[in-house]
Design an enzyme around this catalytic site. Structure first.
Site, PDB file in Angstrom:
ATOM      1  N   HIS A   1       3.756  -2.345   3.238  1.00 43.56           N
ATOM      2  CA  HIS A   1       3.474  -1.015   2.900  1.00 43.56           C
ATOM      3  C   HIS A   1       4.995  -0.637   2.260  1.00 43.56           C
ATOM      4  CE1 HIS A   1       0.423  -1.825   5.650  1.00 43.56           C
ATOM      5  NE2 HIS A   1      -0.431  -0.607   5.244  1.00 43.56           N
TER       6      HIS A   1
ATOM      7  N   ASP B   1       0.717  -1.305  -0.097  1.00 43.45           N
ATOM      8  CA  ASP B   1       0.180   0.059   0.033  1.00 43.45           C
ATOM      9  C   ASP B   1       0.968   1.211  -0.022  1.00 43.45           C
ATOM     10  OD1 ASP B   1      -2.107  -1.643   0.168  1.00 43.45           O
ATOM     11  OD2 ASP B   1      -2.886  -1.287   2.143  1.00 43.45           O
TER      12      ASP B   1
ATOM     13  N   HIS C   1      -6.036   2.730  -4.206  1.00 40.47           N
ATOM     14  CA  HIS C   1      -6.226   2.737  -2.775  1.00 40.47           C
ATOM     15  C   HIS C   1      -6.916   4.009  -2.445  1.00 40.47           C
ATOM     16  CE1 HIS C   1      -5.398   1.315   0.895  1.00 40.47           C
ATOM     17  NE2 HIS C   1      -4.509   2.089   1.101  1.00 40.47           N
TER      18      HIS C   1
ATOM     19  N   HIS D   1      -7.623   8.497   0.848  1.00 36.40           N
ATOM     20  CA  HIS D   1      -7.614   7.393   1.963  1.00 36.40           C
ATOM     21  C   HIS D   1      -8.476   7.577   3.121  1.00 36.40           C
ATOM     22  CE1 HIS D   1      -5.204   4.858   4.723  1.00 36.40           C
ATOM     23  NE2 HIS D   1      -4.717   4.325   3.692  1.00 36.40           N
TER      24      HIS D   1
END
Length: 249
Positions: A202, A55, A106, A110
């Site tokens: 990540h 991510d 994504h 966010h």
């Protein structure tokens, strides 16, 4: 969310006639399990394959190092990027795509998607979708909800925008900064590490780039082939079990 149904279909219709979003093809599969809409957590497969995913929502200090490590071990992965990250690091997005990795969505900002309206959900998806399309020509179709937060309407809106919603079955916990050894052990000794696992990591986490080589080496030594999510999941003719494991019909 029942009172949002009419809004959902109106938003979908607006997108389909081209309100500037550049909608990709709707995903016409069922993710419904016992009345719930689920993302794909893992895949039922006899092939010894797992997927690494990263991510990308904050910095890019370790992006090049991660790409170099993946190239060294001949591994392709999936990067889920926010709109802000795409805007801040366009050259990194191009490098990721050029190296043969999946580009994943994504969301734009966010946010907790379950707290948004249907229109806002679709806007969060399609804003970053179009940024990446303009930058690379890629029509993304993999979406990971921020924070892993979803409900029925998040998954339904993702499908309406042409996306497969993707969760994970193995969380490296790299974002907790427990250290290199912790990341390695958490991934390689995880109870859900098996064929079809989707591993969450990540970029921008403190120890991920240091742990990554050993994680890859241990996975490969155990016989796993590491593939991008696009090559792991089934695109149609599937159903999910109650754990979100994708099973081919």
């Amino acid at each position: 969310m029942k009172n949002k149904n009419w809004k959902f279909w109106m938003a979908a219709a607006v997108l389909l006639i081209g309100a500037g979003f550049g909608l990709s093809k709707t995903v016409n599969v069922s993710n419904t399990v016992n009345g719930r809409e689920l993302p794909i957590y893992s895949v039922e497969t006899e092939e010894k394959k797992v997927a690494l995913s990263f991510d990308a929502a904050w910095g890019n200090e370790d992006t090049q190092e991660i790409l170099d490590i993946l190239a060294k071990y001949n591994v392709r992965a999936t990067f889920f990027m926010t709109g802000g990250w795409v805007e801040s690091y366009p050259e990194d997005v191009k490098k990721i795509q050029a190296a043969g990795h999946d580009l994943g969505n994504h969301s734009e900002n966010h946010k907790n998607m379950s707290q948004l309206t249907d229109e806002q959900c679709q806007e969060e998806l399609m804003k970053v979708h179009n940024k990446v399309k303009e930058l690379t020509g890629v029509e993304m179709n993999l979406f990971r909800p921020p924070y892993g937060d979803y409900d029925n309407h998040v998954i339904t809106n993702a499908k309406a925008c042409g996306y497969y919603a993707i969760q994970w079955s193995v969380d490296s916990l790299d974002w907790k900064d427990y250290g290199v050894d912790s990341i390695i052990k958490t991934v390689t000794e995880h109870k859900e590490l098996k064929n079809g696992a989707i591993i969450l990591m990540h970029n921008g986490a403190k120890y991920t780039h240091e742990a990554l080589p050993t994680v890859i080496e241990k996975l490969q030594a155990a016989g796993y082939e590491l593939v991008p999510i696009s090559e792991l999941i089934y695109k149609d003719n599937y159903h999910l079990d109650v754990t979100g494991r994708q099973i081919q019909d």
